[in-house]
Design a protein around this motif. Structure first.
Motif: not given
Ligand code: VLP
Length: 134
Positions: A15-19, A37-38, A113-116, A120-130
């Motif tokens: 989520d929000n990797f682009e930002g 990419l995956k 749970g079973d997930d990692l 990822l944060r930079c300036e005012n952007q937050v990317c959430r990866q699972v």
């Protein structure tokens, strides 16, 4: 050792990797490729010693560190910057602060749970990866 992140993990959401990439100043052409990419993460944890290898068909990135010991990080192949990085435990979360040119830069890993999870944060952007175990 509060938790063990060791294993091979495949990205399932981003989520929000682009930002995040825009905040890092990644150019348009690279972002276009990168967002398709995956990536896979191979994590080896021995107590407070970590090896985190993020791999993809395009680029890969290896990070090795010990919790509580500041190190010089060169984000070669990513945004190609140098920063001072420090990873600490916050309860069962692994929190990295990357001090350098970019404000508010860092990341947090935790297990749910079973997930990692990775934020990822930079300036005012937050990317959430699972990630899920391969
Ligand atoms: C750069 C931003 C994509 C995008 C261009 C290249 C490596 C925590 C930490 C350990 C990270 C991952 C950062 C990803 C930033 C991409 C190439 C993608 C594959 O992980 O696990 O370093 O910082």
């Amino acid at each position: 050792m509060p938790v063990d992140f060791s294993g091979t993990w495949n990205l399932v959401s981003n989520d929000n990797f682009e930002g995040y990439m825009v905040a890092l100043g990644i150019d348009f052409a690279t972002r276009k490729v990168a967002k398709m990419l995956k990536p896979q993460k191979v994590i080896k944890q021995d107590g407070d010693s970590f090896y985190i290898h993020t791999t993809s068909t395009f680029r890969d990135y290896l990070l090795e560190f010990k919790v509580g010991e500041e190190f010089d990080e060169d984000t070669k192949g990513l945004d190609n910057r140098k920063c001072k990085s420090l990873v600490t435990w916050e309860n069962d979360k692994l929190v990295c602060v990357q001090t350098g040119e970019k404000k508010n830069r860092g990341w947090t890993h935790w297990l749910e749970g079973d997930d990692l999870h990775l934020e990822l944060r930079c300036e005012n952007q937050v990317c959430r990866q699972v990630f899920k175990r391969a």
